[in-house]
Design a protein around this motif. Structure first.
Motif, PDB file in Angstrom:
ATOM      1  N   GLY A 228       0.796  -1.218   0.000  1.00  0.00           N
ATOM      2  CA  GLY A 228       0.000   0.000   0.000  1.00  0.00           C
ATOM      3  C   GLY A 228       0.825   1.263   0.000  1.00  0.00           C
ATOM      4  N   TYR A 229       0.223   2.328   0.576  1.00  0.00           N
ATOM      5  CA  TYR A 229       0.797   3.669   0.533  1.00  0.00           C
ATOM      6  C   TYR A 229       0.764   4.302   1.913  1.00  0.00           C
ATOM      7  N   ASN A 230       1.714   5.197   2.175  1.00  0.00           N
ATOM      8  CA  ASN A 230       1.787   5.850   3.482  1.00  0.00           C
ATOM      9  C   ASN A 230       0.754   6.972   3.625  1.00  0.00           C
ATOM     10  N   GLY A 258      -2.583  -3.068  10.502  1.00  0.00           N
ATOM     11  CA  GLY A 258      -2.311  -1.784   9.872  1.00  0.00           C
ATOM     12  C   GLY A 258      -2.644  -0.660  10.828  1.00  0.00           C
ATOM     13  N   SER A 259      -2.945   0.513  10.278  1.00  0.00           N
ATOM     14  CA  SER A 259      -3.294   1.671  11.091  1.00  0.00           C
ATOM     15  C   SER A 259      -4.763   1.623  11.478  1.00  0.00           C
ATOM     16  N   SER A 260      -5.082   2.078  12.688  1.00  0.00           N
ATOM     17  CA  SER A 260      -6.461   2.034  13.153  1.00  0.00           C
ATOM     18  C   SER A 260      -7.380   2.977  12.392  1.00  0.00           C
ATOM     19  N   LYS A 261      -6.809   3.914  11.628  1.00  0.00           N
ATOM     20  CA  LYS A 261      -7.640   4.787  10.801  1.00  0.00           C
ATOM     21  C   LYS A 261      -7.667   4.338   9.344  1.00  0.00           C
ATOM     22  N   CYS A 262      -7.063   3.209   9.047  1.00  0.00           N
ATOM     23  CA  CYS A 262      -7.038   2.677   7.676  1.00  0.00           C
ATOM     24  C   CYS A 262      -6.412   3.674   6.712  1.00  0.00           C
ATOM     25  N   ASP A 263      -5.439   4.458   7.192  1.00  0.00           N
ATOM     26  CA  ASP A 263      -4.922   5.557   6.373  1.00  0.00           C
ATOM     27  C   ASP A 263      -3.421   5.442   6.098  1.00  0.00           C
ATOM     28  N   ARG A 264      -2.854   4.231   6.284  1.00  0.00           N
ATOM     29  CA  ARG A 264      -1.435   4.063   6.004  1.00  0.00           C
ATOM     30  C   ARG A 264      -1.213   2.691   5.372  1.00  0.00           C
ATOM     31  N   TYR A 265      -0.039   2.133   5.527  1.00  0.00           N
ATOM     32  CA  TYR A 265       0.270   0.856   4.910  1.00  0.00           C
ATOM     33  C   TYR A 265      -0.607  -0.275   5.448  1.00  0.00           C
ATOM     34  N   SER A 266      -0.840  -1.300   4.610  1.00  0.00           N
ATOM     35  CA  SER A 266      -1.538  -2.517   5.028  1.00  0.00           C
ATOM     36  C   SER A 266      -0.508  -3.643   5.133  1.00  0.00           C
ATOM     37  N   ILE A 267      -0.435  -4.288   6.280  1.00  0.00           N
ATOM     38  CA  ILE A 267       0.584  -5.308   6.536  1.00  0.00           C
ATOM     39  C   ILE A 267      -0.038  -6.698   6.406  1.00  0.00           C
ATOM     40  N   MET A 268       0.600  -7.540   5.615  1.00  0.00           N
ATOM     41  CA  MET A 268       0.133  -8.904   5.374  1.00  0.00           C
ATOM     42  C   MET A 268       1.046  -9.920   6.052  1.00  0.00           C
ATOM     43  N   ALA A 269       0.455 -11.019   6.517  1.00  0.00           N
ATOM     44  CA  ALA A 269       1.265 -12.145   6.983  1.00  0.00           C
ATOM     45  C   ALA A 269       1.877 -12.812   5.749  1.00  0.00           C
TER      46      ALA A 269
END
Length: 488
Positions: A228-230, A258-269
């Motif tokens: 994703g994007y920062n 990820g971020s609690s506001k869904c506004d930064r990177y998305s981290i996958m296992a």
């Protein structure tokens, strides 16, 4: 020195979505640190930002292995909590925290593009068992990685073998190298405070983990994939947890945090390592067939009252000779019962049909073995469905069930549940009590066997409230059930 601005800690559940890049979009300030949160269904809108994580609608037809994870008390439509992938006859791949950190009995719904409209699904099954990766350290273990689980379902899943998701392993490391991009799919929210339940997809780039250290925990590139994007122009959000991240047709990761506001990177296992090898081992293989097509029913049994209906999925699998035309039929039906295949009684092997058995008011109570036959050029295969016709039992008035049977909202917030009515005479009118503002029902009057969407508004005073739901039929007989609403 500026003080970092922290994002409120909230458990979230991902909903992969795509937002066109706005002209005003810019990288997040380097001094802002986001507190990491799991992408389950428990994200709260408190302090939500103004950025919208928007996406592109998609369908189960486009991603036939995607399935919705539900739980009792789940915050999404019908109790949706996570997203997952079908990887075997009774095997589902998801995030470990979806099974360990999120409470409530788990089940899965398949075949629904929009969970906001109950009844569209093809199939629902419960969880028989699950295994999390041995390195997952229990509740909160997503912070250190190994956030993957393999679930075994009670029933066969109505997904043909040639449509099961492919899972990456340690030999596929090139698929998660920075510069690659993939597709994330999920039923989650369109923003931290927005709606959810629609199946959506988005395209996310794979980043060097060293550029993704903007959270209060470390992004471990050995066990995680930073996508994703920062600036959050597109990201996963609450409800997408456990959903697939697909590169070149292979699942290389599952939505983890990820971020609690869904506004930064998305981290996958990450699965392009030993975690993927472990998942493949747990998924296992299938015994060899006879080279011809196969047919199965999921579920293989069901109940219906006289004059009512029950449905099952007829799953066909192509053999070594490839797809072939199959003619479906049902025999040994009880008196007065009809069988209907949708969309048609003719399918190609590898496709799924819906079989509906509708009894008549005069169909005798009892248990019947219905034979479903598939006839193709290479031969004929059969599967057996156990139909139990039960007494209508309307003399005691209507009976109610509510799903989910509880919900949690902020003061003044709203929660939804589905009310299903069985039994009773004539039309059944719904009403509710126990809150300052009575629940609303859409529709308020239903027929026996029908359902209604209930909406409740939380009082402004925090606490736990018992909502009594009453059904009254035209004979004046009533039935009740309870819904628990927590305001916090």
């Amino acid at each position: 020195m500026r003080t970092p601005r922290f994002v409120a800690v909230i458990t979230l559940a991902l909903a992969s979505l795509t937002l066109p890049v706005m002209a005003t979009a810019s990288a997040a300030p380097t001094d802002r640190i986001s507190i990491a949160a799991t992408p389950t269904d428990q994200l709260r809108p408190d302090g939500a930002g103004v950025q919208i994580v928007n996406g592109e609608r998609t369908t189960v037809k486009e991603y036939p292995f995607v399935i919705a994870g539900m739980r009792v008390g789940g915050g999404g439509p019908q109790g949706q909590s996570c997203t997952a992938s079908v990887v075997g006859k009774r095997k589902i791949l998801t995030a470990a925290h979806c099974m360990v950190d999120a409470t409530g009995a788990k089940s899965y719904i398949y075949g629904d593009d929009d969970l906001n409209t109950p009844g569209d699904e093809t199939f629902r099954t419960a969880v028989a068992s699950f295994k999390t990766h041995p390195g997952y350290t229990g509740s909160g273990g997503w912070r250190t990685g190994n956030d993957v689980a393999v679930v075994t379902t009670v029933d066969d899943l109505p997904v043909p073998e040639n449509q099961w998701a492919k899972v990456a392993g340690s030999a596929d490391g090139a698929l998660t190298q920075p510069g690659k991009s993939g597709t994330s799919v999920g039923y989650g929210k369109t923003s931290s405070g927005g709606g959810s339940g629609e199946l959506r997809k988005t395209t996310l780039p794979v980043n060097d983990p060293s550029t993704c250290q903007v959270f209060d925990i470390r992004v471990n590139g050995d066990l995680m994939v930073c996508t994703g994007y920062n600036d959050g122009r597109t990201a996963n959000c609450s409800g997408d947890s456990g959903g697939p991240f697909i590169v070149d047709g292979v699942i290389v990761g599952v939505s983890s945090w990820g971020s609690s506001k869904c506004d930064r990177y998305s981290i996958m296992a990450r699965l392009t390592n030993a975690m993927g090898d472990w998942a493949r081992t747990e998924i296992g293989g299938n015994p060899p067939g006879d080279g011809k097509f196969a047919v199965a029913l999921a579920p293989a049994a069901g109940k219906a009252e006289p004059g009512k209906h029950v449905s099952t999925s007829v799953t066909t699998t192509a053999g070594d000779q490839g797809p072939e035309k199959l003619d479906l039929s049902a025999s040994a039906l009880p008196a007065g019962t009809t069988a209907t295949f949708q969309p048609s009684s003719t399918v190609n092997s590898g496709e799924v049909a819906k079989l509906t058995l509708e009894t008549s008011a005069s169909t005798p109570a009892g248990t019947y073995k219905v034979t479903v036959t598939a006839k193709g050029a290479s031969g004929t295969k059969t599967a057996e469905y156990t139909l139990t016709v039960v007494d209508g039992g309307t003399t005691n008035g209507p009976k109610l069930s509510v799903s989910p049977n509880s919900g949690t909202v902020p003061p003044g917030g709203y929660a939804n549940a589905t009310i299903t009515v069985t039994g009773g005479t004539g039309s059944v009118r719904l009403s509710g009590a126990g809150l300052p503002n009575p629940p609303t029902f859409s529709p308020q009057t239903v027929k026996p066997g029908g359902s209604s969407r209930m909406t409740v508004m939380g009082p402004y005073q925090r606490g736990t409230y018992k909502v009594t739901i009453t059904a009254t039929d035209t004979a004046g007989k009533t039935g009740t059930t309870e819904y628990t609403l927590t305001v916090r």
